[in-house]
Design a protein around this motif. Structure first.
Motif, PDB file in Angstrom:
ATOM      1  N   ARG A 210     -20.309 -29.097 -66.145  1.00  0.00           N
ATOM      2  CA  ARG A 210     -20.010 -28.121 -64.959  1.00  0.00           C
ATOM      3  C   ARG A 210     -18.489 -28.050 -64.554  1.00  0.00           C
ATOM      4  O   ARG A 210     -17.954 -27.257 -63.938  1.00  0.00           O
ATOM      5  N   TYR A 211     -17.664 -29.275 -64.830  1.00  0.00           N
ATOM      6  CA  TYR A 211     -16.373 -29.416 -64.556  1.00  0.00           C
ATOM      7  C   TYR A 211     -15.595 -29.011 -65.750  1.00  0.00           C
ATOM      8  O   TYR A 211     -15.884 -29.681 -66.986  1.00  0.00           O
ATOM      9  N   SER A 212     -14.596 -28.294 -65.500  1.00  0.00           N
ATOM     10  CA  SER A 212     -13.575 -28.118 -66.649  1.00  0.00           C
ATOM     11  C   SER A 212     -12.381 -28.616 -66.815  1.00  0.00           C
ATOM     12  O   SER A 212     -11.465 -28.930 -67.833  1.00  0.00           O
ATOM     13  N   ALA A 213     -11.854 -29.158 -65.295  1.00  0.00           N
ATOM     14  CA  ALA A 213     -10.725 -29.799 -65.330  1.00  0.00           C
ATOM     15  C   ALA A 213     -11.102 -30.891 -64.357  1.00  0.00           C
ATOM     16  O   ALA A 213     -11.668 -30.912 -63.513  1.00  0.00           O
ATOM     17  N   VAL A 214     -10.543 -32.365 -64.269  1.00  0.00           N
ATOM     18  CA  VAL A 214     -10.584 -33.275 -63.574  1.00  0.00           C
ATOM     19  C   VAL A 214      -9.108 -33.872 -63.520  1.00  0.00           C
ATOM     20  O   VAL A 214      -8.617 -34.308 -64.372  1.00  0.00           O
ATOM     21  N   HIS A 215      -8.683 -33.916 -62.353  1.00  0.00           N
ATOM     22  CA  HIS A 215      -7.420 -34.444 -61.720  1.00  0.00           C
ATOM     23  C   HIS A 215      -7.574 -35.852 -61.215  1.00  0.00           C
ATOM     24  O   HIS A 215      -8.350 -35.892 -60.278  1.00  0.00           O
ATOM     25  N   CYS A 216      -6.773 -36.683 -61.893  1.00  0.00           N
ATOM     26  CA  CYS A 216      -6.859 -38.090 -61.364  1.00  0.00           C
ATOM     27  C   CYS A 216      -5.515 -38.474 -60.655  1.00  0.00           C
ATOM     28  O   CYS A 216      -4.476 -38.295 -61.484  1.00  0.00           O
ATOM     29  N   VAL A 217      -5.689 -38.871 -59.581  1.00  0.00           N
ATOM     30  CA  VAL A 217      -4.428 -39.282 -58.614  1.00  0.00           C
ATOM     31  C   VAL A 217      -4.489 -40.920 -58.638  1.00  0.00           C
ATOM     32  O   VAL A 217      -5.518 -41.534 -58.094  1.00  0.00           O
ATOM     33  N   GLY A 218      -3.338 -41.168 -58.780  1.00  0.00           N
ATOM     34  CA  GLY A 218      -3.286 -42.876 -58.625  1.00  0.00           C
ATOM     35  C   GLY A 218      -1.811 -43.508 -58.982  1.00  0.00           C
ATOM     36  O   GLY A 218      -0.980 -42.753 -59.182  1.00  0.00           O
ATOM     37  N   ARG A 219      -1.731 -44.824 -58.546  1.00  0.00           N
ATOM     38  CA  ARG A 219      -0.220 -45.381 -58.760  1.00  0.00           C
ATOM     39  C   ARG A 219       0.079 -45.556 -60.133  1.00  0.00           C
ATOM     40  O   ARG A 219       1.147 -45.791 -60.686  1.00  0.00           O
ATOM     41  N   ARG A 220      -1.038 -45.648 -61.157  1.00  0.00           N
ATOM     42  CA  ARG A 220      -0.732 -45.754 -62.439  1.00  0.00           C
ATOM     43  C   ARG A 220      -1.710 -44.894 -63.163  1.00  0.00           C
ATOM     44  O   ARG A 220      -3.027 -44.456 -62.589  1.00  0.00           O
ATOM     45  N   PRO A 221      -1.461 -44.267 -64.476  1.00  0.00           N
ATOM     46  CA  PRO A 221      -2.533 -43.277 -65.091  1.00  0.00           C
ATOM     47  C   PRO A 221      -3.639 -44.097 -65.656  1.00  0.00           C
ATOM     48  O   PRO A 221      -3.676 -45.428 -65.833  1.00  0.00           O
ATOM     49  N   VAL A 222      -4.763 -43.561 -65.768  1.00  0.00           N
ATOM     50  CA  VAL A 222      -6.047 -44.074 -66.313  1.00  0.00           C
ATOM     51  C   VAL A 222      -5.860 -43.839 -68.037  1.00  0.00           C
ATOM     52  O   VAL A 222      -5.115 -43.293 -68.426  1.00  0.00           O
ATOM     53  N   VAL A 223      -6.313 -45.001 -68.682  1.00  0.00           N
ATOM     54  CA  VAL A 223      -6.336 -45.066 -69.965  1.00  0.00           C
ATOM     55  C   VAL A 223      -7.219 -43.970 -70.714  1.00  0.00           C
ATOM     56  O   VAL A 223      -7.238 -43.905 -71.882  1.00  0.00           O
ATOM     57  N   VAL A 224      -8.135 -43.279 -69.859  1.00  0.00           N
ATOM     58  CA  VAL A 224      -9.315 -42.773 -70.511  1.00  0.00           C
ATOM     59  C   VAL A 224      -8.391 -41.321 -71.125  1.00  0.00           C
ATOM     60  O   VAL A 224      -7.735 -40.939 -70.576  1.00  0.00           O
ATOM     61  N   LYS A 225      -9.102 -40.849 -72.423  1.00  0.00           N
ATOM     62  CA  LYS A 225      -8.738 -39.617 -72.818  1.00  0.00           C
ATOM     63  C   LYS A 225      -9.840 -38.792 -72.779  1.00  0.00           C
ATOM     64  O   LYS A 225     -10.835 -38.806 -73.006  1.00  0.00           O
ATOM     65  N   SER A 226      -9.416 -37.499 -72.434  1.00  0.00           N
ATOM     66  CA  SER A 226     -10.477 -36.223 -72.380  1.00  0.00           C
ATOM     67  C   SER A 226      -9.352 -34.929 -72.462  1.00  0.00           C
ATOM     68  O   SER A 226      -8.634 -35.046 -71.695  1.00  0.00           O
ATOM     69  N   PRO A 227     -10.231 -33.792 -72.916  1.00  0.00           N
ATOM     70  CA  PRO A 227      -9.306 -32.671 -72.901  1.00  0.00           C
ATOM     71  C   PRO A 227      -9.140 -32.108 -71.675  1.00  0.00           C
ATOM     72  O   PRO A 227      -8.475 -31.099 -71.306  1.00  0.00           O
ATOM     73  N   LYS A 228     -10.097 -32.607 -70.702  1.00  0.00           N
ATOM     74  CA  LYS A 228     -10.060 -31.810 -69.418  1.00  0.00           C
ATOM     75  C   LYS A 228      -9.760 -32.607 -68.354  1.00  0.00           C
ATOM     76  O   LYS A 228      -9.453 -32.365 -67.237  1.00  0.00           O
ATOM     77  N   LEU A 229      -8.807 -33.921 -68.483  1.00  0.00           N
ATOM     78  CA  LEU A 229      -8.292 -34.648 -67.631  1.00  0.00           C
ATOM     79  C   LEU A 229      -6.802 -34.528 -67.677  1.00  0.00           C
ATOM     80  O   LEU A 229      -5.960 -34.476 -68.650  1.00  0.00           O
ATOM     81  N   VAL A 230      -6.494 -34.573 -66.280  1.00  0.00           N
ATOM     82  CA  VAL A 230      -5.025 -34.401 -66.011  1.00  0.00           C
ATOM     83  C   VAL A 230      -4.628 -35.735 -65.029  1.00  0.00           C
ATOM     84  O   VAL A 230      -5.245 -35.976 -64.023  1.00  0.00           O
ATOM     85  N   ASN A 231      -3.726 -36.511 -65.671  1.00  0.00           N
ATOM     86  CA  ASN A 231      -3.107 -37.722 -64.662  1.00  0.00           C
ATOM     87  C   ASN A 231      -2.288 -37.435 -63.690  1.00  0.00           C
ATOM     88  O   ASN A 231      -1.173 -36.702 -64.532  1.00  0.00           O
TER      89      ASN A 231
END
Length: 228
Positions: A36-57
Motif C-alpha cells: 500500500r506504500y509507494s514511498a517511505v521517507h526515513c528521517v534520522g541523524r544517519r542514513p539506514v543501510v537498507v536498500k529499497s526503490p521506495k526508500l528515501v533517506n
C-alpha cells in the motif's frame, strides 16, 4: 542532506523517524514490504543501510528540523526515537531526543499533511511522575495529543527483547539478566510487564495505525503482544 532513491508516484506515503533503533528498524521493514506504500521517507541523524526503490533517506539535525526537501505529502508517520540518560549523558540531552526531537518530527509530519501518527513511548509514561524518565515520556505523549492528528496511536512497551549488539547499541544495565528472569518466570508475570520483542511492538503499531479510528489510542504492552 538527502540520499534519494527513485520511488513510485502512486500509493500511500509514510515517514519514519528512529529507523536505526530496535523498534524503528522493524517498523521500516514492515512499511517497505507493505504494497500500500509507494514511498517511505526515513528521517534520522544517519542514513539506514537498507536498500529499497521506495526508500528515501533524510539525514537531519533534529534541533533545526522544520521541513524536508522532496516531500510533497505524507499520509502516515511513525516515530520510534528514544535514548537513555546514560547514553545521552545528561537529563537535558535525554529530553532533547525523547521530547524535543519527537515533537519536532511530529510537527513536521503534520505540516506535510499526515493525518495518522504512531509513536513509541514507554511503560510508566506519566507527565506527573516524580521519575524523570517517565515524566518526559508522559510530557511527550501530551504534546503529541495537542498537535491535532486525526488519529494518534501511542505504544507503551515494557522491556524490549532484541539484539542491540547488531545495531552497535550499548547493552543497557541489567537488561540481559532481566530478560532471562522474565523468560524463566513468564507465566507468573502480568502481560503488561513481560518482555516484548521489537518486532511484536512494530507489527502491533503498524496494524493499529492502519485500523485507527479518529482520536487517541494508547496500547499497553499486553495489548501490543495480542494485537499483531
Amino acid at each position: 542532506m538527502v540520499v534519494r532513491v527513485a520511488a513510485p508516484a502512486v500509493g500511500r506515503v509514510a515517514l519514519v523517524a528512529g529507523a536505526t533503533g530496535l523498534v524503528g528498524q522493524e517498523i521500516l521493514a514492515g512499511l517497505l514490504t507493505d504494497k500500500r506504500y509507494s514511498a517511505v521517507h526515513c528521517v534520522g541523524r544517519r542514513p539506514v543501510v537498507v536498500k529499497s526503490p521506495k526508500l528515501v533517506n533524510h539525514v537531519v539535525d533534529f534541533k533545526t528540523l522544520s521541513t524536508l526537501a522532496g516531500i510533497d505529502h505524507i499520509d502516515d508517520a511513525y516515530i520510534a526515537l528514544g535514548t537513555t540518560i546514560k547514553v545521552a549523558g545528561s537529563q537535558s540531552s535525554f529530553r532533547a531526543v525523547d521530547f524535543d526531537a519527537v515533537v519536532a518530527v511530529a510537527r513536521m509530519a503534520k505540516a506535510s499533511g499526515a493525518t495518522k501518527l504512531g509513536a513509541i513511548s514507554a511503560m510508566g509514561a506519566d507527565a506527573g511522575s516524580v521519575v524523570f524518565y517517565n515524566r518526559v515520556k508522559g510530557e511527550m505523549e501530551a504534546a503529541l495529543m495537542q498537535l491535532g492528528f486525526k488519529s494518534l496511536v501511542i505504544a507503551r512497551p515494557s522491556m524490549l527483547d532484541g539484539n542491540r549488539d547488531a545495531l552497535a547499541q550499548p547493552t543497557r544495565a541489567g537488561e540481559k539478566l532481566g530478560l532471562i528472569a522474565m523468560k524463566l518466570f513468564q507465566p507468573l508475570i502480568p502481560a503488561n510487564y513481560r518482555a516484548i520483542t521489537a518486532k511484536q511492538v512494530a507489527q502491533a503499531l503498524l496494524k493499529a495505525v492502519d485500523q485507527a479510528e479518529e482520536g487517541t489510542r494508547i496500547l499497553l504492552s499486553g495489548q501490543l503482544q495480542a494485537n499483531r
